[in-house]
Design an enzyme around this catalytic site. Sequence first.
Site, PDB file in Angstrom:
ATOM      1  CD  GLN A  16       2.133   9.195  -6.100  1.00 53.19           C
ATOM      2  OE1 GLN A  16       0.999   9.197  -6.321  1.00 53.19           O
ATOM      3  NE2 GLN A  16       3.079   8.556  -6.705  1.00 53.19           N
ATOM      4  CD  GLU A 138      -0.257   4.325  -9.625  1.00 56.99           C
ATOM      5  OE1 GLU A 138      -0.099   5.627  -8.791  1.00 56.99           O
ATOM      6  OE2 GLU A 138      -1.246   4.296 -10.554  1.00 56.99           O
ATOM      7  CG  ASP A 167       1.786   4.689  -5.056  1.00 63.05           C
ATOM      8  OD1 ASP A 167       1.654   3.513  -4.958  1.00 63.05           O
ATOM      9  OD2 ASP A 167       2.861   5.143  -5.943  1.00 63.05           O
ATOM     10  N   GLY A 246     -19.613   6.700 -21.230  1.00 65.24           N
ATOM     11  CA  GLY A 246     -21.507   6.764 -20.529  1.00 65.24           C
ATOM     12  C   GLY A 246     -21.507   6.129 -22.809  1.00 65.24           C
ATOM     13  N   GLY A 247     -22.853   6.151 -22.995  1.00 62.34           N
ATOM     14  CA  GLY A 247     -23.310   6.515 -24.071  1.00 62.34           C
ATOM     15  C   GLY A 247     -23.316   7.541 -24.730  1.00 62.34           C
TER      16      GLY A 247
HETATM   17  N1  CAO Z   1      13.098   2.958  12.062  1.00 58.11           N
HETATM   18  C1  CAO Z   1      13.561   1.774  12.107  1.00 58.11           C
HETATM   19  N2  CAO Z   1      13.365   0.949  10.893  1.00 58.11           N
HETATM   20  C2  CAO Z   1      12.348   1.861  10.385  1.00 58.11           C
HETATM   21  C3  CAO Z   1      11.896   2.525   9.853  1.00 58.11           C
HETATM   22  C4  CAO Z   1      12.081   3.186  11.346  1.00 58.11           C
HETATM   23  N3  CAO Z   1      11.881   5.050  11.331  1.00 58.11           N
HETATM   24  N4  CAO Z   1      11.012   3.140   9.212  1.00 58.11           N
HETATM   25  C5  CAO Z   1      10.564   2.681   8.404  1.00 58.11           C
HETATM   26  N5  CAO Z   1      11.454   1.300   8.792  1.00 58.11           N
HETATM   27  C6  CAO Z   1      12.150  -0.275   8.641  1.00 58.11           C
HETATM   28  C7  CAO Z   1      10.737  -1.595   8.259  1.00 58.11           C
HETATM   29  O1  CAO Z   1      10.188  -1.450  10.077  1.00 58.11           O
HETATM   30  C8  CAO Z   1      11.306  -2.174   7.558  1.00 58.11           C
HETATM   31  O2  CAO Z   1      11.668  -3.405   7.681  1.00 58.11           O
HETATM   32  P1  CAO Z   1      12.180  -4.352   8.109  1.00 58.11           P
HETATM   33  O3  CAO Z   1      12.130  -5.212   6.713  1.00 58.11           O
HETATM   34  O4  CAO Z   1      12.794  -5.079   8.907  1.00 58.11           O
HETATM   35  O5  CAO Z   1      10.885  -4.856   8.598  1.00 58.11           O
HETATM   36  C9  CAO Z   1      11.877  -1.723   6.649  1.00 58.11           C
HETATM   37  O6  CAO Z   1      12.906  -0.038   6.603  1.00 58.11           O
HETATM   38  C10 CAO Z   1      11.400  -1.501   5.420  1.00 58.11           C
HETATM   39  O7  CAO Z   1       9.968  -0.924   4.813  1.00 58.11           O
HETATM   40  P2  CAO Z   1       9.219  -1.170   3.773  1.00 58.11           P
HETATM   41  O8  CAO Z   1       9.173  -2.632   3.609  1.00 58.11           O
HETATM   42  O9  CAO Z   1       7.782  -1.128   4.266  1.00 58.11           O
HETATM   43  O10 CAO Z   1       9.738  -0.502   2.538  1.00 58.11           O
HETATM   44  P3  CAO Z   1      10.983  -1.269   1.054  1.00 58.11           P
HETATM   45  O11 CAO Z   1      11.600  -0.008   1.035  1.00 58.11           O
HETATM   46  O12 CAO Z   1      11.644  -2.302   1.237  1.00 58.11           O
HETATM   47  O13 CAO Z   1       9.374  -1.347   0.247  1.00 58.11           O
HETATM   48  C11 CAO Z   1       7.639  -0.561  -0.707  1.00 58.11           C
HETATM   49  C12 CAO Z   1       8.826  -0.670  -0.611  1.00 58.11           C
HETATM   50  C13 CAO Z   1       6.132   0.172  -0.888  1.00 58.11           C
HETATM   51  C14 CAO Z   1       6.957  -1.513  -1.894  1.00 58.11           C
HETATM   52  C15 CAO Z   1       6.329  -1.846   1.078  1.00 58.11           C
HETATM   53  O14 CAO Z   1       6.691  -0.078   1.661  1.00 58.11           O
HETATM   54  C16 CAO Z   1       4.884  -1.903   0.472  1.00 58.11           C
HETATM   55  O15 CAO Z   1       5.175  -2.646   0.246  1.00 58.11           O
HETATM   56  N6  CAO Z   1       3.659  -0.777   1.211  1.00 58.11           N
HETATM   57  C17 CAO Z   1       2.630  -1.481   0.882  1.00 58.11           C
HETATM   58  C18 CAO Z   1       1.965  -1.004  -0.326  1.00 58.11           C
HETATM   59  C19 CAO Z   1       2.502   0.498  -1.131  1.00 58.11           C
HETATM   60  O16 CAO Z   1       2.275   1.881  -0.163  1.00 58.11           O
HETATM   61  N7  CAO Z   1       2.559   1.283  -2.299  1.00 58.11           N
HETATM   62  C20 CAO Z   1       2.826   2.212  -2.872  1.00 58.11           C
HETATM   63  C21 CAO Z   1       4.265   2.733  -2.596  1.00 58.11           C
HETATM   64  S1  CAO Z   1       4.271   3.656  -3.632  1.00 58.11           S
HETATM   65  O17 CAO Z   1       2.692   4.926  -2.923  1.00 58.11           O
END
Ligand code: CAO
Length: 423
Positions: A16, A138, A167, A246-247
């Site tokens: 998001q 979030e 988010d 506010g107040g």
């Molecule tokens: N091709 C190949 N690999 C890809 C890819 C693509 N097109 N797109 C993503 N990947 C891979 C990433 O490189 C990552 O691999 P590694 O772990 O080996 O480095 C893997 O997919 C997973 O990506 P991720 O760790 O970002 O995703 P997740 O589901 O494990 O975590 C989240 C999700 C949201 C917790 C994390 O991305 C995060 O903390 N983001 C920053 C904060 C944030 O935006 N939070 C809000 C989330 S809601 O809006």
Amino acid sequence: MKALEGVKILDFTHVQSGPTCTQLLAWFGADVIKVERPGVGDATRKQLVDVPGADSLYFTMLNHNKRSIELNSKNETGKQVLTRLIQECDVLVENFAPGALDRMGFGWDRIQEINPRMIMASVKGFGPGKYEDCKVYENVAQCAGGSASTTGFLDGPPLVTGAQIGDSGTGLHLALGIVTALFQREKSGRGQKVLAAMQDGVLNLSRVKLRDQQRLAAGPLKEYSQFGEGIEFGEATPRAGNDSGGGQPGRILKCKGWETDPNAYTYFITQAAVWSDICDIIGKPEWKDASGYKTPPERLDKLNDIFDAIEAWTMTKTKFEVMDICNPKNIPVGPILSMKEIMEDEGLQATGTIVKVPHPERGEYYTVGCPIKMSDSPVDVERSPLLGEHTSEILSEVLGYAPEEVANIFASGAVGELPKAAE
Ligand code: CAO
């Protein structure tokens, strides 16, 4: 012409926070190229599914006006294509878990090498420091940013809010950082890194609560209901229920029908300037000039009684009748609108804040349009892309690959299957 026409965004965002940011940039006219894992795509495509087989509303409502390319950024050919995309684009936006871009081999140093004009914009949960490696969603951000500890009632637990301030709020902050960096690049010729940490974004939106934290040193916070109720303040900004920030004292009060309708309520502010009108409307004209009631400080220890009297009146009216009666007198009130009422609101539909969008897989659905209206850069909300819908056209039109090169890229497995036909 749209404000950001000509700006190309390499959109590596998911879920998001990041997609909120790139959707806004797309609405302002940027060409947003969403990079998604072949065959998988943004995880939200398949989350909270309501129409089996179709992209979810979670995805469609955050990814309007974008193009989608399937690309495996860990495959050798995929890395070459990604390098070309970095050369072509102005901004790379990502919200991966910390370190993911480095692990792909596309950290900030490498990106600058490929394109020194590139702006690299990231959402992370926390800024640099002891929590920088944590994954954040979030509600974690709402808790870490000071919103949860200051939301809820004094005698209850901390509460998260339904507004996605962690988010979507951080996505908004990031969008501002990006357009500011684009503006600076006009003069400097260089790109830069832009970071919006979710904890920082929530704290920025909770700014008035940090104000109150410091005001505590000078004594109790008189605008909080607990002051009038004689409840002592602790060391930290307390939860203030539905008090207005506010107040001017305000509360949420029941309206006609509250017994069966969970949203038959109004917000009511006893603004000092309209005190006499409030007294007349609720049938308490004697309070206008009575000692103990006449001035705001005198009323502070009687707010519960005063709001009980106002509520006895609001309970005889619908929330819209309360508005109709109070507005002409300049008494600030607001109905508690349900999402159903908002979705069906003709005024919001007329301004494009609520929009109906056709979609080939799921039919028509409602979405929130662009909340920022610009007179010289109108927004047409277009449906979100199907997974990989634009892979071929991006390879050939944006990156200039010849037909046989496109065929080879598909054959390498870097960009998934041949794209589905779009409607
Ligand atoms: N091709 C190949 N690999 C890809 C890819 C693509 N097109 N797109 C993503 N990947 C891979 C990433 O490189 C990552 O691999 P590694 O772990 O080996 O480095 C893997 O997919 C997973 O990506 P991720 O760790 O970002 O995703 P997740 O589901 O494990 O975590 C989240 C999700 C949201 C917790 C994390 O991305 C995060 O903390 N983001 C920053 C904060 C944030 O935006 N939070 C809000 C989330 S809601 O809006």
